[in-house]
Write a protein that holds these residues in place. Structure first.
Motif, PDB file in Angstrom:
ATOM      1  N   UNK A   9      98.424 -89.933   2.952  1.00  0.00           N
ATOM      2  CA  UNK A   9      99.410 -89.072   2.040  1.00  0.00           C
ATOM      3  C   UNK A   9      98.588 -88.935   0.723  1.00  0.00           C
ATOM      4  N   UNK A  10      98.424 -87.601   0.285  1.00  0.00           N
ATOM      5  CA  UNK A  10      97.940 -87.085  -1.088  1.00  0.00           C
ATOM      6  C   UNK A  10      98.743 -86.139  -1.771  1.00  0.00           C
ATOM      7  N   UNK A  11      98.620 -85.860  -2.815  1.00  0.00           N
ATOM      8  CA  UNK A  11      99.477 -85.056  -3.880  1.00  0.00           C
ATOM      9  C   UNK A  11      98.357 -84.260  -4.791  1.00  0.00           C
ATOM     10  N   UNK A  12      98.364 -82.887  -4.420  1.00  0.00           N
ATOM     11  CA  UNK A  12      97.321 -81.945  -5.486  1.00  0.00           C
ATOM     12  C   UNK A  12      96.098 -82.510  -5.382  1.00  0.00           C
ATOM     13  N   UNK A  13      95.555 -83.132  -4.361  1.00  0.00           N
ATOM     14  CA  UNK A  13      94.089 -83.617  -4.230  1.00  0.00           C
ATOM     15  C   UNK A  13      93.830 -85.137  -4.537  1.00  0.00           C
ATOM     16  N   UNK A  89      98.294 -86.181  10.862  1.00  0.00           N
ATOM     17  CA  UNK A  89      97.660 -86.584   9.550  1.00  0.00           C
ATOM     18  C   UNK A  89      96.449 -85.587   9.138  1.00  0.00           C
ATOM     19  N   UNK A  90      96.343 -85.510   8.094  1.00  0.00           N
ATOM     20  CA  UNK A  90      95.502 -84.758   7.308  1.00  0.00           C
ATOM     21  C   UNK A  90      95.782 -83.214   7.132  1.00  0.00           C
ATOM     22  N   UNK A  91      97.069 -83.045   7.895  1.00  0.00           N
ATOM     23  CA  UNK A  91      97.325 -81.592   7.563  1.00  0.00           C
ATOM     24  C   UNK A  91      97.483 -80.996   6.026  1.00  0.00           C
ATOM     25  N   UNK A  92      97.059 -80.029   5.694  1.00  0.00           N
ATOM     26  CA  UNK A  92      97.014 -79.432   4.621  1.00  0.00           C
ATOM     27  C   UNK A  92      98.071 -78.472   4.414  1.00  0.00           C
ATOM     28  N   UNK A  93      99.169 -79.108   3.521  1.00  0.00           N
ATOM     29  CA  UNK A  93     100.559 -78.458   3.508  1.00  0.00           C
ATOM     30  C   UNK A  93     100.787 -77.892   2.081  1.00  0.00           C
ATOM     31  N   UNK A  94     101.797 -77.034   1.854  1.00  0.00           N
ATOM     32  CA  UNK A  94     102.083 -76.414   0.611  1.00  0.00           C
ATOM     33  C   UNK A  94     103.736 -76.554   0.412  1.00  0.00           C
ATOM     34  N   UNK A  95     104.086 -77.389  -0.581  1.00  0.00           N
ATOM     35  CA  UNK A  95     105.567 -77.281  -1.047  1.00  0.00           C
ATOM     36  C   UNK A  95     105.957 -76.303  -1.980  1.00  0.00           C
ATOM     37  N   UNK A  96     106.700 -75.332  -1.669  1.00  0.00           N
ATOM     38  CA  UNK A  96     106.963 -74.297  -2.630  1.00  0.00           C
ATOM     39  C   UNK A  96     108.612 -74.013  -2.757  1.00  0.00           C
ATOM     40  N   UNK A 115     101.293 -88.319   6.797  1.00  0.00           N
ATOM     41  CA  UNK A 115      99.996 -88.469   6.062  1.00  0.00           C
ATOM     42  C   UNK A 115      99.394 -86.999   5.642  1.00  0.00           C
ATOM     43  N   UNK A 116     100.243 -86.220   5.189  1.00  0.00           N
ATOM     44  CA  UNK A 116      99.657 -84.740   4.800  1.00  0.00           C
ATOM     45  C   UNK A 116      98.921 -84.770   3.595  1.00  0.00           C
ATOM     46  N   UNK A 117      98.094 -83.866   3.357  1.00  0.00           N
ATOM     47  CA  UNK A 117      97.580 -83.458   2.052  1.00  0.00           C
ATOM     48  C   UNK A 117      98.317 -82.692   1.454  1.00  0.00           C
ATOM     49  N   UNK A 118      99.205 -82.832   0.627  1.00  0.00           N
ATOM     50  CA  UNK A 118     100.369 -81.899   0.023  1.00  0.00           C
ATOM     51  C   UNK A 118      99.947 -81.462  -1.174  1.00  0.00           C
ATOM     52  N   UNK A 119     100.203 -80.068  -1.438  1.00  0.00           N
ATOM     53  CA  UNK A 119      99.931 -79.440  -2.768  1.00  0.00           C
ATOM     54  C   UNK A 119     101.397 -78.837  -3.104  1.00  0.00           C
ATOM     55  N   UNK A 120     101.805 -79.145  -4.313  1.00  0.00           N
ATOM     56  CA  UNK A 120     103.272 -78.306  -4.593  1.00  0.00           C
ATOM     57  C   UNK A 120     103.023 -77.351  -5.803  1.00  0.00           C
ATOM     58  N   UNK A 121     103.729 -76.251  -5.632  1.00  0.00           N
ATOM     59  CA  UNK A 121     103.554 -75.198  -6.489  1.00  0.00           C
ATOM     60  C   UNK A 121     104.971 -74.961  -6.773  1.00  0.00           C
ATOM     61  N   UNK A 122     105.193 -74.123  -8.034  1.00  0.00           N
ATOM     62  CA  UNK A 122     106.627 -73.667  -8.333  1.00  0.00           C
ATOM     63  C   UNK A 122     107.252 -72.988  -7.256  1.00  0.00           C
ATOM     64  N   UNK A 123     108.610 -72.841  -7.171  1.00  0.00           N
ATOM     65  CA  UNK A 123     109.345 -72.530  -5.930  1.00  0.00           C
ATOM     66  C   UNK A 123     109.367 -70.828  -6.426  1.00  0.00           C
ATOM     67  N   UNK A 124     108.664 -69.919  -6.241  1.00  0.00           N
ATOM     68  CA  UNK A 124     108.651 -68.694  -6.786  1.00  0.00           C
ATOM     69  C   UNK A 124     108.558 -67.877  -5.519  1.00  0.00           C
ATOM     70  N   UNK A 125     108.539 -66.479  -5.910  1.00  0.00           N
ATOM     71  CA  UNK A 125     108.498 -65.657  -4.585  1.00  0.00           C
ATOM     72  C   UNK A 125     107.122 -65.289  -4.156  1.00  0.00           C
ATOM     73  N   UNK A 126     106.116 -65.587  -4.764  1.00  0.00           N
ATOM     74  CA  UNK A 126     104.713 -65.357  -4.352  1.00  0.00           C
ATOM     75  C   UNK A 126     103.832 -66.616  -4.320  1.00  0.00           C
ATOM     76  N   UNK A 127     104.228 -67.795  -3.706  1.00  0.00           N
ATOM     77  CA  UNK A 127     103.533 -68.904  -3.843  1.00  0.00           C
ATOM     78  C   UNK A 127     102.097 -69.100  -3.482  1.00  0.00           C
TER      79      UNK A 127
END
Length: 361
Positions: A9-13, A89-96, A115-127
């Motif tokens: 697992x990782x967050x924003x790299x 494991x290793x899936x590049x995923x985005x939480x928006x 064990x995903x590589x997660x990136x989180x961004x603001x919950x906006x209309x165009x994430x």
């Protein structure tokens, strides 16, 4: 309790080890933006001694209420999704999505568990505009998917839910290679219990055909006496989960969603399902709208159309001329509002709009 955790697992790299989760969470709560504070609060709950997570329901199966979900059930749901969608494991995923929602919470649980590589961004209309590079998986609500169509080429798989996917949005997906699944679920079921593939269409499927929802492995379905869906998911609840969703059940594992039982309009003894009629009227009404019932001295209830935007005195006549619905299914009147109230997922808040529109009648 020690929560389920995958060391990949990782967050924003940044790789995260389990013992550092609390520190990361405190940092997000103390220094983060409001959406990051929600993430931090959830992570603190996840590593706490409690074996349950508090979730406020959306009201899909009744009035909104506090619900306690088992962490084990949430992990099981995450594992099912990972297996079904082949997101290991290793899936590049985005939480928006906002983590106040069960959908947002489950994106974190999947990332932590699988064990995903997660990136989180603001919950906006165009994430997707906030994310660079290719993405294996993202979960969105329909308005976010609509706003991300030009960027979908960078995404392998999309899970869309929280509100119905319109015919226009389904049409816009045609020709795109990204695999898009629509979800069916609720807070009580720890996110989705059934999926249907919207795109690319199955070879040989007639154009415009909407596939049935397919239950995830280990979940079975039935209908109650009112034709509403009943979900059997032993890993979530030992008791059947009763919904307010009218369905056409193909078998114990697949169904088509028809509408909400509490939306039915009983007009002169004829029961009308607004969502079914709305689907037929979509090509005719060139704006957001919905159908509902209001009291009527003769019919008991009469069907009316509530539309968003500037008044159009010809709209009702246009509906009648279209023959999109039977004569007895044509709305008796049309009302207009400048802007619809909507929830975080973009779902039209029918009850609130109706109450506001007719508060003086």
């Amino acid at each position: 309790m020690v929560a389920e955790f995958n060391s990949a697992f990782s967050i924003n790299g940044l790789p995260i080890v389990y013992d550092d989760l609390s520190e990361v969470a405190y940092s997000l709560v103390k220094e983060g933006e409001p959406f990051e504070k929600e993430i931090g609060d959830f992570l603190l709950d996840w590593v706490s001694e409690s074996d349950k997570i508090l979730q406020r329901t959306s009201g899909s199966t009744g009035s909104p209420k506090d619900l306690y979900l088992s962490k084990k059930a949430m992990v099981k749901s995450a594992l099912l999704t990972g297996s079904y969608l082949e997101l290991g494991e290793g899936t590049r995923a985005v939480l928006c999505l906002p983590v106040s929602s069960i959908a947002g919470k489950m994106m974190l649980v999947r990332a932590l568990t699988l064990g995903w590589k997660l990136t989180f961004v603001p919950p906006e209309r165009t994430p997707l505009w906030s994310v660079s590079g290719d993405i294996d998986f993202i979960a969105m609500v329909p308005m976010q998917l609509q706003g991300s169509l030009k960027e979908l080429r960078r995404v392998g798989k999309v899970l869309v839910g929280g509100a119905p996917v319109s015919k226009d949005l389904r049409q816009a997906l045609l020709g795109k290679k990204t695999i898009v699944y629509e979800s069916y679920g609720m807070s009580e079921t720890a996110s989705h219990i059934a999926l249907r593939k919207l795109n690319p269409p199955v070879q040989g499927t007639p154009s415009g055909t909407v596939p049935a929802f397919q239950a995830l492995p280990g979940i079975t379905l039935e209908q109650d006496e009112n034709q509403c869906l009943v979900v059997h998911a032993p890993f979530i609840s030992p008791e059947p989960i009763h919904t307010n969703d009218l369905v056409s059940l193909s078998d114990a594992h697949s169904f088509h969603w028809l509408g909400r039982a509490d939306h039915i309009v009983n007009s002169g003894g004829v029961k009308l399902i607004p969502e079914l009629l709305e689907a037929q009227l979509e090509p005719v009404v060139d704006r957001r709208f919905f159908l509902t019932g209001i009291p009527d001295d003769v019919l008991g209830e009469k069907l009316v159309l509530i539309a968003e935007g500037k008044p159009d005195k010809d709209l009702l006549a246009k509906v009648k001329r279209s023959a999109a619905v039977e004569k007895y299914q044509v709305p008796k009147a049309v009302y207009f509002l400048d802007t619809f109230m909507e929830g975080k997922s973009g779902k039209i808040l029918r009850a609130e709009i109706k109450a506001e529109l007719f508060k003086n009648e």
